[in-house]
Write a protein that holds these residues in place. Structure first.
Motif: not given
Length: 355
Positions: A50, A54-55, A57-58, A60-62, A79
Motif C-alpha cells: 500500500s 495511489r491505488g 491499497d486496493e 493489498k485488499t485482494h 484496478i
C-alpha cells in the motif's frame, strides 16, 4: 536478500513480486517490476504494498482475500494504480508459494494502446521474431505442396481438405507476422466478425482428425451480434481450447462429448485503458466430459509453465489468456471430475483506446 526458489519469476516478462507469508512486507521482486516501478529492490524490500503509491491499497485488499491453502490463487482485473504520476489499468494474479505470496501484475498505461514495456520484454520480443522466422520457412513449402495436390484432385471432399490446408497456412502466416511484432499492441487487424463462422472453421480442423469416438455438440445462439477483434487470434484460442478438450477425453476411457455453446450475456463489463466501461455480451463456452483439471492446478492454469500434461510446456493457456486480454475480454474456467468448462466473454464494439 532472499532468493525466490524458482527462476521463472526472475525471467517473467510481467512485474512479479513476492510478499511475506503474513502479507505485510515485500521480500523480493523481479527485473520487470524494478523497471516498471523505476525503483531498485533495495528501495522497496520491507515495505507494505500500500506504500507503493495511489491505488496499491486496493491490490493489498485482494492479497488479503487469498486463502491459505498451497493451491489457492486469486485472479483479478481492472484496478487502477499510479506509478511515476502515470495511471495504469492492471490485471493481476496472486497465489501461494513456499516462499510467500506471489503477485504477478499486467499493467497497461491508461490512454495508450500499448502494454507497458519492461526490460525482459526485449528478450521476449526477440524470441517472437526468431520463432516467426523459423515458422515461415516451412509454411511456403506446405502451401506449395497443397496447391500441387489440387491440380491432381477431382473429388470435392479432397479439394476441400487441400483448401483447408492453404487457408490454415495463410492464417498461421498472419500470426507469424504478428509474432515478429510481439510485445507491441497492433489493432489494425481488429474488425467485426461472426464468431459462429470462426467456430465452423475450427470444427472443420477437428472433423478431419479421425475423432469418431468424440461427439461435438453445437448449441449456438443465431441472434448474437458480431464480435469486434482479431478473428485469427480468436480462432487460435478456440483451436487450443478444443485441442485441450480432445486430449483430456483421450486420457480416459469414456464416450467423449465436447459441447460448444454461444449465448448473449448482460451485465458483464471491463475497464478499457481510458478507465471507461465496455460490455462483454458475447459468450463462448467449451465444455468437455474429460477427467477434469487436477485440483492443485485449477486456480493456476493461466500462469505460464503450469501444466498437467506429461509432455506439456504450460504455454497454451497462457497464450490464450494474453489473446483474450488483448481483446479486452475475459476467460474463466471451472472444473470438477467429469467436466471442465472454459468461458470466453468478448466485446462487440471497439474500446476507446483500440479503435
Amino acid at each position: 536478500m532472499e532468493t525466490v526458489p524458482y527462476p521463472i519469476g526472475e525471467n517473467h516478462p510481467d512485474p512479479t513480486l513476492l510478499f511475506s507469508i503474513d502479507r505485510k512486507h515485500l521480500k523480493w521482486m523481479n527485473g520487470a517490476a524494478e523497471s516498471w516501478l523505476r525503483k531498485p529492490k533495495s528501495a522497496l524490500i520491507g515495505q507494505c504494498i500500500s506504500e507503493f503509491g495511489r491505488g496499491f491499497d486496493e491490490l493489498k485488499t485482494h492479497i488479503n482475500q487469498l486463502g491459505n491453502e498451497d493451491s489457492t490463487s486469486y485472479r483479478g482485473h481492472d484496478i487502477i494504480v499510479n506509478v511515476r504520476r502515470i495511471d495504469f489499468v492492471c490485471s493481476f494474479n496472486i497465489y501461494n508459494s513456499a516462499a510467500g505470496i506471489v503477485v504477478q501484475i499486467s499493467p497497461k498505461e491508461m490512454g495508450s494502446g500499448f502494454v507497458h514495456a519492461t526490460g525482459p520484454d526485449q528478450s521476449v520480443s526477440m524470441l517472437g521474431r526468431m520463432l516467426a522466422h523459423e515458422l515461415k520457412n516451412p509454411l511456403a513449402g506446405i502451401k506449395g505442396a497443397a496447391q500441387l495436390l489440387e491440380v491432381e484432385l477431382e473429388n470435392p471432399d479432397d479439394l476441400e481438405l487441400t483448401g483447408l490446408i492453404s487457408t490454415e497456412v495463410d492464417r498461421i502466416g498472419r500470426l507469424a507476422d504478428r509474432m515478429e511484432k510481439f510485445g507491441q499492441a497492433d489493432f489494425d487487424n481488429y474488425t467485426h466478425f461472426n464468431v459462429h463462422e470462426v467456430l465452423q472453421k475450427t470444427f472443420l480442423i477437428f472433423v478431419n482428425q479421425g475423432l469418431e469416438d468424440i461427439e461435438f455438440v453445437e448449441l449456438f445462439d443465431p441472434s448474437l451480434p458480431d464480435v469486434f477483434g482479431d478473428s485469427d487470434g480468436i480462432m487460435q484460442v478456440l483451436i487450443n481450447l478444443l485441442a485441450n478438450a480432445v486430449d483430456a477425453i483421450k486420457s480416459v476411457e469414456t464416450h467423449g462429448v465436447i459441447k460448444v455453446e454461444t449465448r448473449f450475456r448482460t451485465g458483464i463489463h471491463r475497464l478499457d485503458q481510458t478507465g471507461r466501461k465496455h460490455a462483454l455480451p458475447v459468450e463462448v463456452r467449451i465444455i468437455d466430459n474429460g477427467p477434469g483439471i487436477p485440483e492443485a492446478l485449477r486456480d493456476r492454469v493461466f500462469q505460464p509453465f503450469v501444466t498437467g500434461k506429461s509432455n506439456g510446456q504450460g504455454l497454451g493457456l497462457a497464450l490464450i489468456s494474453k489473446i483474450i486480454a488483448d481483446h479486452g475480454g475475459l476467460i474463466e474456467v471451472s472444473s470438477e471430475p467429469g467436466q471442465t468448462e472454459f468461458s470466453i466473454l468478448l466485446p462487440v464494439e471497439p474500446q476507446a483506446d483500440k479503435g
